[in-house]
Motif scaffolding. Structure first.
Motif, PDB file in Angstrom:
ATOM      1  N   SER A 135       0.829  -1.209   0.000  1.00 35.37           N
ATOM      2  CA  SER A 135       0.000   0.000   0.000  1.00 35.37           C
ATOM      3  C   SER A 135       0.859   1.252   0.000  1.00 35.37           C
ATOM      4  O   SER A 135       0.583   2.219  -0.739  1.00 35.37           O
ATOM      5  CB  SER A 135      -0.928  -0.007   1.216  1.00 35.37           C
ATOM      6  N   PHE A 136       1.916   1.252   0.830  1.00 33.76           N
ATOM      7  CA  PHE A 136       2.803   2.425   0.855  1.00 33.76           C
ATOM      8  C   PHE A 136       3.521   2.612  -0.476  1.00 33.76           C
ATOM      9  O   PHE A 136       3.749   3.752  -0.914  1.00 33.76           O
ATOM     10  CB  PHE A 136       3.810   2.292   1.989  1.00 33.76           C
ATOM     11  N   PHE A 189       1.108   4.212  -2.750  1.00 34.14           N
ATOM     12  CA  PHE A 189       0.870   5.581  -2.289  1.00 34.14           C
ATOM     13  C   PHE A 189       2.001   6.512  -2.729  1.00 34.14           C
ATOM     14  O   PHE A 189       1.754   7.612  -3.259  1.00 34.14           O
ATOM     15  CB  PHE A 189       0.723   5.593  -0.773  1.00 34.14           C
ATOM     16  N   PHE A 190       3.263   6.087  -2.516  1.00 35.10           N
ATOM     17  CA  PHE A 190       4.398   6.970  -2.858  1.00 35.10           C
ATOM     18  C   PHE A 190       4.538   7.165  -4.358  1.00 35.10           C
ATOM     19  O   PHE A 190       5.036   8.196  -4.805  1.00 35.10           O
ATOM     20  CB  PHE A 190       5.697   6.397  -2.277  1.00 35.10           C
ATOM     21  N   ARG A 198       2.007   7.424  -6.380  1.00 30.43           N
ATOM     22  CA  ARG A 198       0.891   8.249  -6.857  1.00 30.43           C
ATOM     23  C   ARG A 198       0.827   9.615  -6.185  1.00 30.43           C
ATOM     24  O   ARG A 198       0.060  10.470  -6.622  1.00 30.43           O
ATOM     25  CB  ARG A 198      -0.427   7.494  -6.632  1.00 30.43           C
ATOM     26  N   THR A 199       1.580   9.801  -5.118  1.00 33.30           N
ATOM     27  CA  THR A 199       1.526  11.077  -4.437  1.00 33.30           C
ATOM     28  C   THR A 199       2.603  12.012  -4.987  1.00 33.30           C
ATOM     29  O   THR A 199       3.614  11.579  -5.537  1.00 33.30           O
ATOM     30  CB  THR A 199       1.721  10.908  -2.920  1.00 33.30           C
ATOM     31  N   GLU A 200       2.393  13.273  -4.786  1.00 30.17           N
ATOM     32  CA  GLU A 200       3.377  14.271  -5.206  1.00 30.17           C
ATOM     33  C   GLU A 200       4.130  14.834  -4.013  1.00 30.17           C
ATOM     34  O   GLU A 200       4.861  15.818  -4.135  1.00 30.17           O
ATOM     35  CB  GLU A 200       2.660  15.409  -5.949  1.00 30.17           C
ATOM     36  N   LEU A 201       3.981  14.197  -2.845  1.00 28.29           N
ATOM     37  CA  LEU A 201       4.651  14.684  -1.640  1.00 28.29           C
ATOM     38  C   LEU A 201       6.162  14.580  -1.768  1.00 28.29           C
ATOM     39  O   LEU A 201       6.897  15.484  -1.368  1.00 28.29           O
ATOM     40  CB  LEU A 201       4.161  13.914  -0.409  1.00 28.29           C
ATOM     41  N   THR A 202       6.630  13.466  -2.334  1.00 25.22           N
ATOM     42  CA  THR A 202       8.065  13.266  -2.474  1.00 25.22           C
ATOM     43  C   THR A 202       8.330  12.283  -3.606  1.00 25.22           C
ATOM     44  O   THR A 202       7.518  11.398  -3.881  1.00 25.22           O
ATOM     45  CB  THR A 202       8.684  12.712  -1.167  1.00 25.22           C
ATOM     46  N   ASP A 203       9.472  12.509  -4.251  1.00 27.57           N
ATOM     47  CA  ASP A 203       9.896  11.575  -5.301  1.00 27.57           C
ATOM     48  C   ASP A 203      11.126  10.782  -4.873  1.00 27.57           C
ATOM     49  O   ASP A 203      11.626   9.950  -5.634  1.00 27.57           O
ATOM     50  CB  ASP A 203      10.232  12.343  -6.590  1.00 27.57           C
ATOM     51  N   ASN A 246      10.522   7.062  -4.802  1.00 33.41           N
ATOM     52  CA  ASN A 246       9.949   6.447  -6.000  1.00 33.41           C
ATOM     53  C   ASN A 246      10.749   5.259  -6.524  1.00 33.41           C
ATOM     54  O   ASN A 246      10.162   4.244  -6.922  1.00 33.41           O
ATOM     55  CB  ASN A 246       9.791   7.494  -7.106  1.00 33.41           C
TER      56      ASN A 246
END
Length: 837
Positions: A44-45, A48-49, A51-56, A59
């Motif tokens: 799940s994490f 999440f990472f 698809r999120t733009e919080l941090t790359d 990735n």
């Protein structure tokens, strides 16, 4: 994909595996449930990472996790053979035979019923074709042993319950995967409504083909491993190759069940390996497989769990209804088998009774795991399966697996406690008190020696000794004066302790190589039966198990029949030699038990119980001695050869001990020690071989020992030796039936027989004959002849007997004596048959 990142991810998964076990113990949850939860969180994490733009920054790691080459064939061809093979190596197959009916019912019948129940329930509540519904039923019908056995072991659940669960979980994988293969073929071919008769008709072919493939592969592997017996690493390497090659050959070359092939290979190695491989090598092989299976089981769970978030991405509200249908249908099908079929089989005396609390625990303990997820993944990867079918297969299998792990798994411990299966019985409570009392007495003696050796402070020793003595006195008083232990129970406790000590002694002798590895498993099985017999039946159960340990089994009787009927002697030779060695091993062990009775048992249960146990032990020794004497009469000299082998192996053990002591004392260096041990190993390998047993009677020497043939010349003896045939009979075997026609005369080479006629009985032994009266009187026989000991008989046809009777005065005297004993006029009997003599 960067190899550094992939290696980092895999190493991190092993770190997660290491953390999961203590975490599961701390949270008191199933280890597999913790792995599944951690896998879901990691997957799940990762999504999440990405698809999120919080941090790359994370990735690359998330992409590595998502991009791991996790395919169904990895689970089925890499992890599954490891788990199955290790499970078969670790199971006590002979003990599971005691519950083979409930195990097979749960492993095969329950799988078929669950498959049909889930399949038809889904076909009535969804728009899926019947073939797809049955496919889902096959996927969710297999249980996972690792998810439940650890719980049972952690709460001291009854051993029998664990054995049934392990046996079911091991074998139902094969049944479920075989059904999965059948129904997945129908789905890929687009057959909406398969004919169940045609599908199930292929089932035996898959089973038999897989079993033969696994057995043959294991026999070849064992032969190779025996050649490499002095090279332990090579031996273990061959064992690692065995399950994978058996699986691939069965699946790809023969079209049979690879799972069955692996199970058959593991069972063959389990039953044969201890007798063909060195004890230490076998122990290390088992340890290697335990580690491989631990890693494989953990990885298959965590890697499958990584996929769960992706499998559940397209879940809809209506799918939860279908998950509920699967849950209800699967649990109901299992309940019908456990509470309907099994009691019926018990009532019909087909199956041993499985108590209701056991059945309830088995019902709630039917957890699903990684195999279910792997099979679902195989369907979702197929390009020939319709998209909607793939979606529902992934969601329903995943949802049902999560229900069993997170609902049943987390509550199973409470259910087992509610059923009272985690509590010791009254007899087990008494055993625990006895163990504490005996252990503390031994500890006190050891502590006293230690304080004396190290010259500890007198005041400290005295104060600690007083505190320890008070605890010991209390433990002994509790063990001796407990109100809930009757005299009968004290005897039972003593017998259980005696059988347990016998088992420990056997293990010690195997480690010392006093008892061969060939006999280790059988003698340990005898000790386990003594423990179970005493626990369930007290003195009578113990005595039944003791008689069974020296008795003749069905396989030996079959071997005797093969030898007598078709002249096939190899099975009889091997089993007779095994019986010789087994009886000799039992005699060696029994001689050591009296000290345990007069020491520990007498101190706990008193003189009367100790005397009774000594009496029972004496009877067991007499049984073993009688069985040995019977074999000695049949095969003179062979027992002495085994005893010489025992002395040689014992002397080598003492020699090894001396070399080790000299090295530890610095009297010899590493080079000298290595050279000495190499020479000793060569001599030990030579001493391990069992002397060959020649079951063929040496007729000419034997005939000369018969008083009946004392007056025959050499030429007549040779003719007689060629005419005589040899037959073997086990105790209680009927040699001649009453009112039957007698066509031969029997001479007893060894053993004893009993004749019964008109209410009278005669016993005949070595050197005597029977059958001659019926032949000479030309009457139908009215006596029944039965072997009362292992007997070897020389058989002579009627014509040759009559010819011999005319020539042998000694034989005429024997016939005259037997006729007089039966009230027949010997002159009338012999007149016609000795004319011209």
């Amino acid at each position: 994909m960067d190899i550094v990142i992939v290696t980092t991810v895999i190493a991190s998964l092993f770190l997660v595996i290491g953390v999961a076990e203590p975490l599961a113990a701390r949270l008191r949850l199933p280890y597999s449930a913790i792995l599944a939860i951690l896998g879901i969180l990691i997957g799940s994490f990762a999504i999440f990472f990405l698809r999120t733009e919080l941090t790359d920054a994370l990735n690359p790691v998330a992409e590595a996790i998502i991009g791991l080459p996790i395919r169904s064939n990895v689970f089925l061809y890499v992890f599954l053979p490891t788990l199955l093979f290790q499970a078969t190596l670790g199971m006590n197959f002979r003990r599971m035979l005691d519950d083979w009916v409930p195990i097979m019912v749960l492993a095969v019948v329950a799988v078929v019923v669950a498959t049909l129940s889930v399949g038809y329930a889904l076909s009535w509540t969804s728009a899926l074709p019947l073939a797809a519904c049955l496919l889902i039923g096959a996927i969710v019908s297999t249980t996972d042993p690792s998810a439940v056995v650890s719980i049972f072991r952690s709460i001291s659940a009854p051993r029998r319950l664990s054995r049934i669960i392990e046996g079911e979980s091991l074998l139902n994988d094969a049944a479920a995967i075989a059904l999965f293969g059948l129904f997945s073929g129908f789905v890929m071919l687009g057959v909406p409504d398969p004919k169940l008769g045609d599908a199930l008709a292929q089932f035996p072919v898959l089973i038999v083909g897989g079993a033969l493939t696994g057995w043959l592969a294991a026999r070849i592997a064992i032969w190779i491993m025996a050649l490499f017996s002095s090279h332990e690493l090579a031996l273990i390497s061959v064992s690692v190759a065995l399950p994978y090659l058996a699986y691939i050959v069965a699946e790809q070359s023969i079209g049979a069940s690879g799972v069955i092939a692996v199970v058959a290979a593991g069972l063959t190695l389990n039953l044969t390996g201890p007798g063909r491989l060195p004890p230490q090598a076998w122990k290390n092989l088992r340890e290697v497989w335990d580690l491989l299976a631990h890693w494989a089981g953990a990885l298959i769970f965590i890697l499958a769990a990584l996929l769960i978030p992706r499998l559940l991405e397209d879940v809809r509200i209506s799918d939860f209804v279908l998950i509920g249908v699967v849950i209800v249908a699967a649990v109901a099908a299992r309940a019908v088998i456990l509470f309907g079929l099994l009691p019926l089989l018990t009532l019909l005396r087909v199956s041993p009774s499985v108590e209701r609390p056991y059945r309830t625990a088995i019902l709630w303990g039917g957890l699903r795991g990684a195999v279910t997820l792997a099979l679902a993944l195989a369907v979702t990867e197929s390009l020939r399966v319709p998209v909607e079918v793939k979606r529902l297969v992934g969601i329903l299998a995943t949802g049902f697996t999560l229900f069993t792990l997170l609902v049943q798994g987390t509550t199973l411990r409470s259910v087992v406690r509610w059923l009272g299966l985690d509590r010791l019985s009254a007899i087990d409570e008494a055993i625990s008190r006895q163990v504490v009392a005996v252990a503390l007495q031994t500890v006190r003696e050891d502590v006293a020696r230690t304080t004396e050796d190290y010259s500890l402070t007198h005041d400290v020793v005295r104060s600690e000794a007083k505190a320890f003595g008070d605890r010991l006195d209390q433990a002994v008083k509790t063990a001796e004066d407990s109100d809930d232990i009757l005299d009968r129970d004290r005897i039972t406790l003593g017998l259980i302790a005696l059988a347990g000590f016998e088992r420990d002694t056997i293990l010690a002798r195997v480690r010392e190589r006093t008892i061969s590895a060939r006999m280790a498993e059988q003698t340990l099985l005898d000790a386990d039966r003594l423990i179970e017999g005493a626990r369930s039946g007290g003195r009578s159960g113990y005595q039944r198990a003791a008689r069974r340990a020296v008795g003749y089994g069905r396989t030996l009787r079959v071997a005797v029949m093969l030898h007598n009927k078709i002249g096939l002697s190899a099975p009889l030779v091997r089993m007779t030699a095994d019986r010789f060695e087994r009886l000799l091993s039992q005699r060696l062990i029994l001689r050591d038990l009296d000290l345990f009775i007069d020491g520990r048992i007498r101190r706990i249960h008193g003189r009367r119980v100790a005397d009774l146990l000594n009496e029972l032990l004496t009877r067991r020794i007499e049984l073993v001695e009688a069985a040995m004497d019977g074999l000695r009469l049949q095969y003179p000299g062979y027992a002495e050869e085994l005893e010489r082998r025992f002395i040689r192996r014992t002397s080598l053990r003492f020699e090894e001990r001396e070399y080790s002591a000299m090295r530890e004392d610095g009297l010899i260096g590493a080079e000298v020690y290595t050279s000495l041990m190499q020479d000793l190993t060569m001599r030990r390998d030579a001493a391990e071989g069992r002397p060959p047993l020649d079951i063929a009677l040496k007729r000419f020497e034997l005939i000369r020992q018969f008083p009946l043939f004392a007056d025959l010349d050499d030429k007549a003896v040779k003719r007689l030796g060629r005419a005589l045939k040899t037959q073997y009979f086990n105790p209680d075997s009927v040699i001649l039936h009453k009112d039957g026609t007698v066509k031969s005369v029997f001479f007893i080479a060894s053993g004893a027989v009993e004749l019964e006629s008109a209410g009278q009985k005669w016993r005949l032994g070595r050197g005597e004959m029977f059958g001659q009266v019926a032949i000479l009187t030309k009457n139908t026989r009215r006596a029944e002849v039965r072997a009362i000991a292992p007997s070897s008989l020389l058989v002579l046809d009627v014509a040759r007997f009559r010819s011999l009777l005319k020539k042998s005065v000694a034989l005429q005297k024997a016939v005259r004596a037997s006729a007089e004993q039966r009230g027949i006029d010997p002159d009338i009997l012999l007149m016609e048959h000795t004319k011209g003599a």
